[in-house]
Write an enzyme that holds these catalytic residues in place. Structure first.
Site, PDB file in Angstrom:
ATOM      1  N   SER A   1      -9.407   3.379   2.054  1.00 65.61           N
ATOM      2  CA  SER A   1      -8.168   3.585   1.449  1.00 65.61           C
ATOM      3  C   SER A   1      -7.472   2.849   0.875  1.00 65.61           C
ATOM      4  CB  SER A   1      -7.426   4.545   2.580  1.00 65.61           C
ATOM      5  OG  SER A   1      -6.894   3.626   3.477  1.00 65.61           O
TER       6      SER A   1
ATOM      7  N   SER B   1     -11.219   0.796   5.632  1.00 70.05           N
ATOM      8  CA  SER B   1     -10.561   1.023   4.473  1.00 70.05           C
ATOM      9  C   SER B   1      -9.816  -0.200   3.935  1.00 70.05           C
ATOM     10  CB  SER B   1      -9.336   1.832   5.109  1.00 70.05           C
ATOM     11  OG  SER B   1      -9.433   3.099   5.107  1.00 70.05           O
TER      12      SER B   1
ATOM     13  N   LYS C   1       0.755  -1.104   0.067  1.00 70.02           N
ATOM     14  CA  LYS C   1      -0.011  -0.364  -0.078  1.00 70.02           C
ATOM     15  C   LYS C   1       0.857   1.251  -0.038  1.00 70.02           C
ATOM     16  CE  LYS C   1      -3.771   2.049   2.295  1.00 70.02           C
ATOM     17  NZ  LYS C   1      -5.069   1.603   3.341  1.00 70.02           N
TER      18      LYS C   1
END
Length: 499
Positions: free
Chosen positions: A162, A186, A86
């Site tokens: 996210s 997220s 990520k």
């Protein structure tokens, strides 16, 4: 042999371990898939093909894959499997963009973050950085100055956030699975928007990203995958163990510790064991209430209700006891959560006014508002949410699990969120995702699984994915994986990949 991206991560693991595939072959296949699809999907912020090829070759050489020699067998439960980091996490030598134009051009970190090291130790091959929104705050991945992450089911709609890039990459077959982080939904939000599986673990379960060391205990790491078994496989790898058993990290003491392989076995067996070891029925609560009710106008769409009905129907169909429930009203939750969220943003290490001015309006608002919150108000918010945690844990623990919609609305169109009014933007996020943040506050585990696709349209020929969220007791990941696997077996997907 089928195209490699059509294989599950468990199947790829077994083929690699048997020597029928090499890390280089798998890496090249997924790099090719990324090259072809990422311009349309926006799943990767950065692709690192040469580093990936070098890593694959090193793994291959270390164990002598395909050589027939007397070299050691593959080391690591995910040996040779590709994934991505990520873009909020540091990998030594690779730039981290944090989803923000304000960080463009910064030199790469010299040391990798703990979660990256854990996955490296498990034997993965990183293909690059999956896209994230600015500093991970929004529930959508549409950073200014970069391509948005799109759900592959309809390229006009967002992948959520996210961990939007991670979920989009998995849904499009650019990765077999991917790690994400979850501070208010997220992992679960983008997994639901992209029609894949996302698991937020119990606070304290995983050593890297336990949640115990974050303000309010909100942020934990967890897996995103196409199948429940693949989700369990990645979860196992994110839980490194001592050679003699147990987990070498003090933050994991709160959550139960199971034997290696227990999570994957629960997903593959798809049964809830009773005390004698046989299968049993579960008592499930079903609700559409959330902690945001009464503060914002929360409306559950017909598509979300259809997904809930489908998921609950599948669970009832295999014999589970289902009853409707309503969460206790909690008018104190919303203002306390907003204070906590802003308080966390206040600690972003940006003091230079010019750099702060390059952040997006939502991020600036969160940071500036957080820095104006008095210490007493923040302390009171933490105390309020601790009381909410006790209440919600007790309500959920009355059942084996509680089922909610995963999202209240269908995946949102690109540009739907207000880019100029941060108050309105925050409200929109809560209206889209009212069922997620309360579980970060309570530290409870939750998994999202697709259960329904909307009617086909020209933009979404297979329909849009919608799903349910299954919430467990503290440490209840085995139950969640078994229930999600039962839904997965009962509800076929319209097709493996939308692209």
């Amino acid at each position: 042999m089928d195209a490699l991206h059509e294989r599950t991560a468990v199947e790829l693991r077994d083929l690699l371990a048997a020597g029928e595939l090499t890390p280089t072959e798998v890496t090249e296949h997924f790099l090719d898939r990324i090259e072809r699809l990422n311009p349309a999907v926006g799943a990767f912020a950065t692709v690192t093909p040469e580093r990936a090829r070098k890593r694959a070759a090193e793994l291959q050489e270390t164990c002598g894959a395909g050589s027939g020699g007397d070299t050691p067998p593959p080391s690591g439960s995910l040996w040779g499997l590709p994934t991505g980091d990520k873009d909020l996490w540091n990998r030594a030598g690779v730039p981290t963009g944090f989803g923000s134009r304000a960080f463009a051009g910064l030199p790469p970190a010299e040391e990798s973050d703990e979660i990256v090291q854990v996955l490296d130790d498990a034997g993965i091959v990183s293909l690059g950085k999956t896209a994230a929104p600015e500093l991970g705050f929004p529930a959508y991945t549409e950073p200014v100055g970069a391509a948005p992450a799109r759900t592959p089911w309809d390229l006009g709609r967002g992948a959520g956030g996210s961990s939007g890039g991670a979920a989009a990459a998995v849904a499009a077959g650019m990765l077999p699975f991917a790690p994400g982080s979850d501070g208010g939904g997220s992992i679960r939000i983008p997994a639901a928007a992209c029609g894949v599986v996302g698991l937020k673990p119990t606070r304290g379960l995983l050593p890297a990203g336990s949640g115990v060391d974050s303000l309010g205990g909100l942020v934990v790491n967890g897996p995103i995958a196409r199948t429940v078994a693949d989700t369990a496989l990645l979860l196992e790898a994110m839980l490194p163990r001592r050679a003699g058993g147990g987990v070498a990290h003090p933050y994991t003491l709160r959550a139960p510790s199971y034997a290696a392989g227990a999570y994957l076995a629960a997903a593959q067996r798809a049964e809830l064991p009773d005390e004698a070891g046989g299968p049993r029925a579960a008592r499930l609560g079903v609700t559409t209430s959330s902690a945001w009710d009464g503060f914002y106008d929360i409306a559950v769409s017909p598509e979300a209700r259809a997904a809930l009905d489908a998921g609950v129907g599948a669970l009832a169909g295999v014999g589970h006891e289902v009853e409707q429930t309503v969460l206790a009203e909690a008018p104190e939750y919303a203002p306390a959560f907003r204070t906590l969220w802003m308080g966390g943003a206040s600690a972003v290490p940006i003091d230079d006014p010019e750099t702060l001015g390059r952040l997006e309006p939502l991020t600036q608002w969160l940071i500036r508002s957080g820095r104006e919150v008095p210490a007493r108000e923040l302390a009171e918010a933490v105390r309020t949410l601790t009381g909410f945690e006790r209440s919600l844990v007790a309500q959920v623990s009355a059942y084996d699990a509680v089922v909610t919609p995963a999202l209240a609305l269908t995946p949102r169109p690109i540009g739907w969120y207000d880019a100029e009014d941060p108050e309105r933007n925050f409200e929109q996020q809560c209206q889209y995702t009212p069922f997620t943040s309360m579980l970060n506050v309570a530290g409870l585990p939750a998994i999202t699984v697709p259960t329904h696709w909307t009617a086909p349209t020209a933009e979404a020929p297979a329909g849009l994915p919608m799903g349910v969220q299954i919430v467990g007791r503290p440490g209840g990941e085995l139950t969640l994986l078994a229930l999600a696997a039962q839904i997965e077996a009962a509800i076929p997907r319209p097709r493996a990949f939308p692209l």
